[in-house]
Scaffold this active site. Structure first.
Site, PDB file in Angstrom:
ATOM      1  N   LYS A   1       7.832 -23.881  -1.782  1.00 29.92           N
ATOM      2  CA  LYS A   1       7.350 -22.857  -0.852  1.00 29.92           C
ATOM      3  C   LYS A   1       5.850 -22.959  -0.598  1.00 29.92           C
ATOM      4  CE  LYS A   1      10.916 -19.559  -1.918  1.00 29.92           C
ATOM      5  NZ  LYS A   1      11.282 -18.311  -2.547  1.00 29.92           N
ATOM      6  N   ARG A   2       5.160 -23.461  -1.596  1.00 31.93           N
ATOM      7  CA  ARG A   2       3.708 -23.619  -1.442  1.00 31.93           C
ATOM      8  C   ARG A   2       3.370 -24.484  -0.229  1.00 31.93           C
ATOM      9  NH1 ARG A   2       1.723 -26.970  -4.603  1.00 31.93           N
ATOM     10  NH2 ARG A   2       3.652 -27.506  -5.672  1.00 31.93           N
TER      11      ARG A   2
END
Ligand code: GLU
Length: 464
Positions: free
Chosen positions: A243-244
């Site tokens: 997700k980063r």
């Protein structure tokens, strides 16, 4: 007949890794005229959600990865799994185990303290000539698979090569919990078997499950499929994609203005190659795709390359299609599109210069809103010495023929008269008309606007 399946667990979005797996399964089936099956592995009821199921279906639809069969839902097949477990119990390939979770924990503690690998001690495993303990009252047993103890499990992974695991390394897997619900690996096995899957193409996070699944398939007398485990995808920074890295869901690529064919083309090259070919259609990809050219090493995501492909496909796309894609983006911003300037004409002029649909929306938006250029940006570009040329240009706009060549001639006449270089007039024109210093050719830009709107926007430059 080749049969592949994409078997996502609906516990989150359809992310880039999942989409690539789906693409490879789909393309492999297409290549061989086989079938591509969608199976939703929703038995983890605590983590599965209907929204995630919808997200997977929407994402695949957006990408055009249409299953030939399914979606099949594992939750709807519970009775079948239980039936197979009962058959295995009857056949002696599975057995009831009454060891309680507490006992198991104690066993593991003890093994760890002796420096051993924690594992089930096999107390309830039937062996020829072995007397089993009496089932304790009040304990609901789990069902364990009677894994072979000798020999090795071997498969020729179509990506990773030959993999061998000693059976001694494998515990007797729990295939049904104390409430008789089947466990994850077991459902996968029954489905791959009954759905006639010939090639299991999946992420290599499942490599550890494969020997267990093969043993169960063999115990069932099922044909063991071929396996191809795809290496993971790393982010731009070389770290595991997460997700980063921004886009968590395939649909987020849609939101951000990527075209599905660009995403597909990009995903196709993530870990697979056909010489140096970078740009190709899905029909071409299906014709080429095989498992021999999948690299066993991790693929690295490259946003720049994706953007480059997207820019390419935007240039290729039909103007009418781009209009239909940009319209809702403008509507979402509350922008009302008017007939003049035509959205299609704006897109036709800007599509050569953008890499995302949202940039087309950004470009189009300024034509339709009540634009107030930032005074600082204007001051940077509108020099006092250009004011007389601007005034002449405004006077000329009132009756110049409304087409790019005539407008270009007018601009040249105005700068010529005042001894200015082109940017001295072209830059303030750009900023006054669009708020931006970067635009396509200024004469073509001006010709997009209605004449009165040009006069209105340029008037703001005279008073500044
Ligand atoms: N349901 C698993 C997952 O989402 C995939 C199982 C498989 O492909 O065998 O990771």
């Amino acid at each position: 007949m080749i049969r592949t399946r994409f078997a996502p667990s609906p516990t989150g979005f359809l992310h880039i890794g999942g989409a690539r797996t789906a693409l490879f399964c789909w393309a492999f089936a297409r290549h061989y005229g086989g079938k591509f099956i969608l199976r939703i592995e929703d038995t983890d009821v605590a983590r599965s959600t209907p929204e995630a199921v919808q997200g997977i279906i929407d994402g695949m639809k957006w990408l055009g990865l249409t299953p030939d069969e399914g979606p099949f839902y594992q939750m709807q097949r519970m009775e079948r799994y239980k039936e197979v477990i009962r058959q295995m119990l009857a056949a002696g390939t599975a057995y009831y185990c009454y060891t309680t979770p507490e006992e198991l924990e104690g066993m593991r503690e003890e093994q760890r303290s002796r420096g051993l690998k924690p594992r089930y001690d096999g107390a309830w495993r039937p062996e020829p000539g072995k007397a089993l303990p009496t089932p304790p009252a009040g304990v609901q047993p789990v069902v364990r698979f009677r894994n072979p103890t000798a020999g090795v499990v071997v498969w020729d992974d179509l990506v990773k090569g030959r993999i061998e695991i000693a059976n001694a390394e494998l515990d007797d897997l729990v295939i049904a919990r104390a409430d008789f619900t089947p466990t994850y690996n077991f459902c996968v096995v029954v489905d791959d078997w009954e759905m006639g899957i010939t090639h299991v193409i999946r992420g290599d996070d499942h490599v550890n499950n494969t020997p267990r699944q093969i043993n169960i398939l063999q115990a069932l007398g099922a044909q063991v499929p071929l396996y191809a485990h795809l290496s993971m995808i790393l982010g731009d920074d070389g770290q595991k994609l997460s997700k980063r890295h921004g886009a968590v869901s395939v649909m987020q690529y849609d939101d951000e203005g990527y075209l599905p064919e660009a995403v597909l083309n990009y995903l196709a090259r993530l870990g697979w190659s056909h010489g140096d070919d970078e740009v190709f259609s899905m029909a071409q990809f299906c014709a080429w795709f095989d498992l021999d050219h999948i690299t066993p090493s991790a693929a690295q995501f490259n946003t720049e390359k994706l953007n480059w492909l997207n820019a390419y496909y935007i240039k290729q796309a039909d103007n009418a299609r781009l209009v239909a894609l940009v319209q809702p983006r403008l509507a979402a911003r509350g922008v009302t599109i008017t007939a003049t300037p035509s959205l299609e004409a704006i897109i036709s002029l800007y599509k050569e210069r953008v890499s995302k649909l949202n940039e087309l929306a950004d470009a189009a938006e300024v034509f339709y809103i009540d634009l107030r250029p930032n005074p600082e940006v204007l001051a940077q570009h509108l020099m006092p010495e250009a004011l007389p040329a601007l005034a002449d240009f405004i006077a000329g706009v009132k009756d110049v023929a409304w087409e790019a060549p005539a407008i270009s001639a007018l601009i040249k006449a105005c700068i010529g008269k005042h001894g200015l270089k082109m940017p001295k007039l072209a830059m303030p024109l750009r900023v006054l008309l669009t708020g931006q210093a970067q635009t396509p050719s200024v004469d073509a830009l001006i010709a997009l606007f209605p004449r009165d709107l040009v006069l209105k926007r340029l008037a703001a430059g005279q008073v500044s």
